[in-house]
Design an enzyme around this catalytic site. Structure first.
Site, short mmCIF file in Angstrom:
data_model
loop_
_atom_site.label_atom_id
_atom_site.label_comp_id
_atom_site.label_asym_id
_atom_site.label_seq_id
_atom_site.Cartn_x
_atom_site.Cartn_y
_atom_site.Cartn_z
N LYS A 69 0.85 -1.20 0.00
CA LYS A 69 0.00 0.00 0.00
C LYS A 69 0.88 1.25 0.00
O LYS A 69 2.04 1.19 0.40
CB LYS A 69 -0.88 0.01 1.26
CG LYS A 69 -1.97 -1.04 1.27
CD LYS A 69 -2.77 -0.96 2.57
CE LYS A 69 -3.89 -1.98 2.60
NZ LYS A 69 -4.94 -1.77 1.60
N ARG A 106 -10.40 -11.65 1.45
CA ARG A 106 -11.21 -12.70 0.84
C ARG A 106 -10.47 -14.04 0.82
O ARG A 106 -11.10 -15.09 0.83
CB ARG A 106 -11.65 -12.27 -0.57
CG ARG A 106 -10.51 -12.04 -1.52
CD ARG A 106 -10.90 -11.18 -2.72
NE ARG A 106 -10.95 -9.74 -2.40
CZ ARG A 106 -11.28 -8.79 -3.26
NH1 ARG A 106 -11.59 -9.09 -4.50
NH2 ARG A 106 -11.30 -7.53 -2.88
N1 BES Z 1 -8.19 -3.93 4.24
C1 BES Z 1 -8.35 -3.46 2.92
C2 BES Z 1 -9.65 -2.72 2.69
C3 BES Z 1 -9.82 -1.41 3.43
C4 BES Z 1 -9.53 -0.22 2.79
C5 BES Z 1 -10.33 -1.38 4.70
C6 BES Z 1 -9.72 0.98 3.44
C7 BES Z 1 -10.51 -0.16 5.36
C8 BES Z 1 -10.21 1.01 4.72
C9 BES Z 1 -8.33 -4.64 1.94
O1 BES Z 1 -7.55 -5.71 2.30
C10 BES Z 1 -7.78 -4.13 0.65
O2 BES Z 1 -6.65 -3.77 0.62
N2 BES Z 1 -8.63 -4.11 -0.37
C11 BES Z 1 -8.25 -3.64 -1.64
C12 BES Z 1 -8.79 -4.61 -2.67
C13 BES Z 1 -8.29 -4.37 -4.05
C14 BES Z 1 -6.84 -4.73 -4.15
C15 BES Z 1 -9.12 -5.18 -5.00
C16 BES Z 1 -8.86 -2.26 -1.85
O3 BES Z 1 -9.97 -2.03 -1.40
O4 BES Z 1 -8.18 -1.41 -2.42
MN MN Z 2 -5.55 -5.53 1.68
#
Ligand code: BES
Ligand code: MN
Ligand code: ZN
Length: 484
Positions: A270, A344
């Site tokens: 990230k 997931r």
């Molecule tokens: N934990 C994150 C989602 C999240 C984002 C929770 C902001 C709380 C606040 C999750 O694991 C994630 O990183 N999701 C990605 C998925 C994407 C790579 C398809 C996302 O939402 O960007």
């Molecule tokens: Mn994630």
């Protein structure tokens, strides 16, 4: 916080702080012999929903809080909404006072059709929220609220008592869920969550905790789960707490929580801004452990199983790569196109695992996608389901608990976003409909039971402030209904 039910006269109840609605303030003041003083306070303040006027008195109670507006001819729904505002305002005011004990004259408040049970629940939920503090890492504990006990005064004794028991249990669960969420990720890792889960069953006859370690997880064939935890120095755990409060033959309700104790994104790392928020990526797990705590405290007559899929998502020499293919416990293969779509991956194996419990219903709870935050904001969790009865029960529980969720589509049309050239599916689609596609992914592992999925990325915490404990208020309401 401890709650107590009280009966008798508002004017003679033993308390530090008495809370009354504006509409009966003059009556109460007359009975207390402080008509003139309270009259001055009333005349000098405005009547509005959510307002709190304070009268400082000699002796005990030393505080009289006068809450809300005077209006009498609103419809029932408006009155309930105004009461919810008043409850929040009163709770915030009580928590800010330097008193240890407060008593609310519940019967005096007009909340439309809501009875003493609902009014008491609403009030104490607000108190629970306002009085919560997280201070274990503060050298000086000055922030702690002084409030210790809140009493509710009601002539409807049975209803108030039942409400009190439920409110107390929910507060116990919420405190646990929020504390777990707020813990820093160097402390709250999968091992820590497992220890907390074990504490739930300690000394309780009808509760057992099972913790699967990575070798057991591997034996079960949970290749998706393992792919997430590979990069981390702290091993992943699948944590199961089983509460047998119902009849032996009753099928259990199963709650599954995403427990990523820190989500760096893995090799698809990230950006640095806001990454600290990913300590809350275990709030789904926290909410299911909190739900277990609440169910045990309330001695709900149901069978309940909660599962926390706990792992840390880190980059490293052993971490999964984009384009890795893994085999899930279900036998379906997944091409990991983005290691940041890890929730997931831990959940799909947990969903396959819980089949063995022959569940009445399975609800998974996860801070799953940023797309959910974009779609609904913090106001509502996203609700998905393969079963209308479960969806409706959850949504109405959320409405009642003022912890809303909004149903989203799970149409087959979205499934093709997950098509993979090399495996049965990819773990991500494109940019479109991110929360829905994530739900579609999970649905492929939830075909054998009534199932709902709650994406709580926006509702679970407030950045820079803390865990909200959501959607535990809704889940608890759902369980209370399932038990009756
Ligand atoms: N934990 C994150 C989602 C999240 C984002 C929770 C902001 C709380 C606040 C999750 O694991 C994630 O990183 N999701 C990605 C998925 C994407 C790579 C398809 C996302 O939402 O960007
Ligand atoms: Mn994630
Ligand atoms: Zn995540």
């Amino acid at each position: 916080m401890r709650y107590a039910s009280k009966t008798g006269n508002a004017a003679s109840v033993a308390t530090d702080c008495l809370v009354v609605p504006r509409r009966t303030a003059r009556e109460v003041a007359a009975a207390m012999g402080v008509t003139e003083h309270v009259g001055l306070v009333l005349d000098g303040t405005t009547s509005a929903p959510g307002s709190v006027a304070r009268a400082y008195l000699k002796g005990r109670p030393s505080r009289l809080l006068i809450v809300g507006a005077d209006d009498k001819d609103a419809d029932a729904e408006t009155k309930l909404a105004a009461f919810r505002r008043d409850a929040k305002a009163a709770a915030t005011a009580i928590a800010a006072l330097d008193v240890a004990d407060a008593t609310v004259c519940v019967d005096d408040f007009d909340a439309g059709k809501a009875d003493a049970y609902t009014k008491t629940r609403t009030l104490l939920a607000a108190v629970s929220h306002a009085a919560y503090r997280f201070t274990p890492y503060k050298s000086t504990k000055t922030q702690a609220a002084k409030l210790r006990r809140v009493g509710v005064l009601s002539r409807q004794r049975a209803k108030a008592r039942r409400a009190l028991g439920h409110a107390q249990a929910l507060d116990d669960g919420l405190t646990l869920a929020k504390d777990l969420g707020n813990q820093p990720p160097n402390i709250c890792n999968p091992t820590f969550l497992a220890r907390e889960a074990r504490r739930l069953s300690r000394g309780v006859g009808n509760v057992t905790t099972t913790v699967l370690d990575e070798s057991k997880i591997s034996e079960l064939g949970m290749g998706a789960f393992l792919s997430v935890t590979r990069g981390s120095a702290t091993p992943g755990k699948m944590i199961i707490v089983n509460y047998k409060g119902g009849n032996p033959g009753d099928k259990p309700v199963v709650l599954v929580g995403k427990g990523i104790t820190f989500d760096t994104g893995g090799i698809n790392i990230k950006g640095s801004s806001g990454m600290d928020e990913m300590k809350w990526d275990m709030c789904g797990a926290a909410s299911v452990l909190g739900a277990m705590k609440a169910a045990i405290s309330a001695e709900l007559p149901i069978n309940l199983i909660v599962v926390a899929a706990a792992a840390e998502n880190m980059p490293g020499g052993r971490a999964s790569r984009p384009s890795d293919i893994v085999t899930t416990m279900s036998g379906q293969t997944v091409e990991i196109m983005n290691t940041d779509a890890e929730g997931r991956l831990v959940l799909c194996d947990a969903l396959t695992y819980v089949k063995r419990f022959k569940p009445a219903a399975v609800v998974d709870i996860a801070t799953l996608t940023g797309a959910q935050v974009v779609a609904l904001g913090p106001q509502a969790s996203a609700l998905y389901a393969n079963d209308d009865a479960v969806a409706d029960a959850l949504a109405s529980a959320g409405d009642e608990a003022d912890d809303r969720m909004w149903r989203m589509p799970l149409w087959d049309d979205y499934q093709s976003a997950l098509d993979s050239a090399f495996a049965d599916m990819k773990n991500v689609g494109g940019r479109a409909a991110g929360s829905i596609v994530a739900a579609c992914f999970l649905s492929r592992f939830a075909k054998d039971f009534p199932w709902a999925h709650l994406d709580i990325a926006g509702s679970a915490y407030v950045s820079g402030k803390g865990s909200t404990g959501r959607p535990l208020p809704a889940l608890f309401e759902y369980l209370v209904k399932a038990a009756s």
